[in-house]
Design an enzyme around this catalytic site. Structure first.
Site, mmCIF file in Angstrom:
data_model
loop_
_atom_site.group_PDB
_atom_site.id
_atom_site.type_symbol
_atom_site.label_atom_id
_atom_site.label_comp_id
_atom_site.label_asym_id
_atom_site.label_seq_id
_atom_site.Cartn_x
_atom_site.Cartn_y
_atom_site.Cartn_z
ATOM 1 N N LYS A 8 -5.434 -0.374 0.896
ATOM 2 C CA LYS A 8 -4.195 -0.208 0.119
ATOM 3 C C LYS A 8 -4.015 -1.298 -0.931
ATOM 4 O O LYS A 8 -3.571 -1.041 -2.045
ATOM 5 C CB LYS A 8 -2.995 -0.194 1.062
ATOM 6 C CG LYS A 8 -2.904 1.079 1.875
ATOM 7 C CD LYS A 8 -1.685 1.107 2.764
ATOM 8 C CE LYS A 8 -1.731 2.329 3.651
ATOM 9 N NZ LYS A 8 -1.698 3.585 2.875
ATOM 10 N N GLY A 9 -4.376 -2.540 -0.575
ATOM 11 C CA GLY A 9 -4.219 -3.639 -1.532
ATOM 12 C C GLY A 9 -5.053 -3.384 -2.775
ATOM 13 O O GLY A 9 -4.553 -3.439 -3.911
ATOM 14 N N ALA A 10 -6.331 -3.079 -2.565
ATOM 15 C CA ALA A 10 -7.231 -2.841 -3.697
ATOM 16 C C ALA A 10 -6.769 -1.628 -4.509
ATOM 17 O O ALA A 10 -6.718 -1.676 -5.741
ATOM 18 C CB ALA A 10 -8.653 -2.635 -3.195
ATOM 19 N N ASN A 11 -6.393 -0.542 -3.840
ATOM 20 C CA ASN A 11 -5.957 0.668 -4.560
ATOM 21 C C ASN A 11 -4.733 0.383 -5.439
ATOM 22 O O ASN A 11 -4.644 0.846 -6.577
ATOM 23 C CB ASN A 11 -5.574 1.776 -3.575
ATOM 24 C CG ASN A 11 -6.783 2.405 -2.908
ATOM 25 O OD1 ASN A 11 -7.912 2.214 -3.351
ATOM 26 N ND2 ASN A 11 -6.548 3.151 -1.840
ATOM 27 N N GLU A 51 -1.737 -4.040 5.800
ATOM 28 C CA GLU A 51 -3.146 -4.066 6.213
ATOM 29 C C GLU A 51 -3.715 -5.487 6.238
ATOM 30 O O GLU A 51 -4.921 -5.666 6.357
ATOM 31 C CB GLU A 51 -3.989 -3.140 5.332
ATOM 32 C CG GLU A 51 -3.675 -1.672 5.626
ATOM 33 C CD GLU A 51 -4.548 -0.676 4.859
ATOM 34 O OE1 GLU A 51 -4.651 0.472 5.308
ATOM 35 O OE2 GLU A 51 -5.101 -1.043 3.803
ATOM 36 N N THR A 92 9.663 7.545 -0.976
ATOM 37 C CA THR A 92 8.898 8.561 -1.695
ATOM 38 C C THR A 92 8.923 9.859 -0.881
ATOM 39 O O THR A 92 8.815 9.844 0.343
ATOM 40 C CB THR A 92 7.448 8.103 -1.967
ATOM 41 O OG1 THR A 92 6.783 7.895 -0.727
ATOM 42 C CG2 THR A 92 7.411 6.829 -2.790
ATOM 43 N N ASP A 119 -0.183 4.806 -3.068
ATOM 44 C CA ASP A 119 -0.720 3.576 -3.664
ATOM 45 C C ASP A 119 -0.541 3.590 -5.182
ATOM 46 O O ASP A 119 -0.225 2.568 -5.793
ATOM 47 C CB ASP A 119 -2.211 3.414 -3.319
ATOM 48 C CG ASP A 119 -2.412 3.084 -1.843
ATOM 49 O OD1 ASP A 119 -1.463 2.607 -1.191
ATOM 50 O OD2 ASP A 119 -3.534 3.307 -1.339
ATOM 51 N N ASN A 163 6.785 7.801 -10.696
ATOM 52 C CA ASN A 163 6.787 9.203 -10.258
ATOM 53 C C ASN A 163 5.833 10.032 -11.137
ATOM 54 O O ASN A 163 5.061 10.854 -10.632
ATOM 55 C CB ASN A 163 8.224 9.727 -10.354
ATOM 56 C CG ASN A 163 8.383 11.146 -9.857
ATOM 57 O OD1 ASN A 163 8.047 11.442 -8.709
ATOM 58 N ND2 ASN A 163 8.885 12.026 -10.713
HETATM 59 P P1 ATP Z 1 -0.282 9.118 0.578
HETATM 60 O O1 ATP Z 1 -0.212 8.528 1.962
HETATM 61 O O2 ATP Z 1 -0.815 10.525 0.511
HETATM 62 O O3 ATP Z 1 -0.919 8.220 -0.428
HETATM 63 P P2 ATP Z 1 2.575 8.775 0.665
HETATM 64 O O4 ATP Z 1 2.942 9.571 1.883
HETATM 65 O O5 ATP Z 1 2.571 7.291 0.774
HETATM 66 O O6 ATP Z 1 1.201 9.279 0.060
HETATM 67 P P3 ATP Z 1 4.176 10.520 -0.990
HETATM 68 O O7 ATP Z 1 5.638 10.459 -0.803
HETATM 69 O O8 ATP Z 1 3.435 11.685 -0.426
HETATM 70 O O9 ATP Z 1 3.558 9.124 -0.528
HETATM 71 O O10 ATP Z 1 3.833 10.489 -2.557
HETATM 72 C C1 ATP Z 1 4.122 9.375 -3.386
HETATM 73 C C2 ATP Z 1 4.599 9.866 -4.733
HETATM 74 O O11 ATP Z 1 3.554 10.651 -5.343
HETATM 75 C C3 ATP Z 1 5.809 10.791 -4.709
HETATM 76 O O12 ATP Z 1 7.014 10.040 -4.662
HETATM 77 C C4 ATP Z 1 5.634 11.554 -6.011
HETATM 78 O O13 ATP Z 1 6.040 10.747 -7.102
HETATM 79 C C5 ATP Z 1 4.109 11.718 -6.092
HETATM 80 N N1 ATP Z 1 3.647 12.985 -5.472
HETATM 81 C C6 ATP Z 1 3.107 13.147 -4.233
HETATM 82 N N2 ATP Z 1 2.778 14.444 -3.998
HETATM 83 C C7 ATP Z 1 3.118 15.127 -5.129
HETATM 84 C C8 ATP Z 1 3.016 16.499 -5.538
HETATM 85 N N3 ATP Z 1 2.507 17.439 -4.741
HETATM 86 N N4 ATP Z 1 3.464 16.824 -6.772
HETATM 87 C C9 ATP Z 1 3.978 15.892 -7.621
HETATM 88 N N5 ATP Z 1 4.077 14.568 -7.293
HETATM 89 C C10 ATP Z 1 3.654 14.191 -6.079
#
Ligand code: ATP
Length: 303
Positions: free
Chosen positions: A40-43, A137, A220, A252, A276
């Site tokens: 996660k840090g690198a990403n 992490e 998110t 990330d 976003n």
């Molecule tokens: P991951 O663990 O898959 O990296 P996460 O669970 O930490 O993701 P999410 O809330 O799924 O985080 O997604 C982060 C952000 O990515 C969302 O707030 C939104 O801005 C964008 N995003 C994720 N999925 C979508 C989608 N299907 N369509 C548009 N934007 C999305």
């Protein structure tokens, strides 16, 4: 313009693809083995740097070939690696991922990431206007030392508490901006948020874990966007309607983009809309690192 400092994990993701998963004790022939820079840090550092932020990564690598490859890759992304130490005491963090039948299994060995300590983060030249970013992490005492230093310098501290684990209130109190998904929020608050589309319930839960009045909690919501509680103010940024092909690394990308935009001096609402949009681009591409967009791509989407 401030800089982004990310103290966090650096992994090599080793992905084996096969037609089916082996049963316990069984060996199956695989199709392919692929190597992806991860952690996660690198990403998050890659996301911030690709978006144009001056970005420094703080972490540890082993003295091995994965470590050397990751250093080259991250350096090529324009990230300052002056605070990435090499240790002979552990190997480079590695994730062993098996993909078969549209499902995966993952074993992560933290290795050198688990040795990141206060001594690694206390030397970092954080200044007012910088953004100090971390995740779960690396060991919690290192994160606390990093944020203490950040706050003393007048930097903004941003924590992405993933993968979810309990944290002491003293650590939470050092966080200016918490960025987490609904599952992580539910875990930290001890509330079941699964299938909760209700904004009010998410805001109430976010309020529960807010330990300072001036703290910002950004939740998110996947394709629904992001909901932030900034002090008492609520900000909802709707998700962008896109065709998602791979959401790996969306979180990330969001964190790296938010940090980059805040370091550039943007107001929270503007930075949330930017992050976003950036994350909505990343879900339309395969992979984590390679899916991170450039600032020009994000600006084109925002119009
Ligand atoms: P991951 O663990 O898959 O990296 P996460 O669970 O930490 O993701 P999410 O809330 O799924 O985080 O997604 C982060 C952000 O990515 C969302 O707030 C939104 O801005 C964008 N995003 C994720 N999925 C979508 C989608 N299907 N369509 C548009 N934007 C999305």
């Amino acid at each position: 313009m401030g800089r982004v400092f990310v103290a966090g994990s650096i992994n090599m993701d080793v992905v084996a693809t096969a037609d089916r998963h082996p049963r316990v004790g069984e060996t199956v022939a695989g199709r392919q083995v692929l190597y992806f820079p991860g952690g996660k840090g690198a990403n998050q550092a890659v996301a911030a740097s690709r978006l144009g932020a001056r970005t420094t990564l703080i972490g540890r690598l082993g003295k091995d070939s994965f470590g050397a490859e990751l250093r080259t890759f991250l350096g090529d992304q324009g990230i300052d690696l002056g605070y990435v130490a090499e240790t002979a005491e552990a190997h480079t963090g590695t994730a062993i991922i098996t993909v078969a039948e549209a499902d995966n299994t993952i074993v992560v060995i933290p290795g050198a990431n688990g040795l990141v300590g206060a001594d690694d983060v206390e030397v970092v030249p954080l200044l007012a206007g910088d953004v100090a970013v971390s995740q779960f992490e690396i060991p919690l005492p290192a994160i606390a030392a990093f944020f203490r230093r950040g706050r003393a310098a007048g930097a903004t501290t941003l924590l992405n508490p993933a993968p979810a684990q309990k944290m002491p209130d003293e650590l939470l109190a050092l966080v200016d901006i918490l960025v987490l998904n609904e599952t992580e929020l539910g875990f930290l608050a001890g509330v079941d948020l699964s299938d909760s589309d209700e904004t009010a319930k998410i805001v109430d839960t976010a309020r529960k874990i807010q330990v300072r009045e001036d703290q910002t909690i950004c939740v998110t919501l996947g394709k629904r966007g992001v909901l932030a509680l900034a002090g008492r103010e609520e900000i909802l940024v709707q998700g962008r309607a896109v065709k998602a092909v791979d959401t790996t690394g969306a979180g990330d990308c969001f964190v790296g983009a938010l940090a980059a935009e805040l370091a550039d001096g943007a107001a929270l609402r503007t930075a949330l809309a930017f992050a976003n949009a950036a994350a909505s681009i990343s879900v339309q591409r395969m992979g984590a690192g390679p899916s991170m967009p450039t600032a020009a791509e994000v600006k084109a989407v925002l119009g």
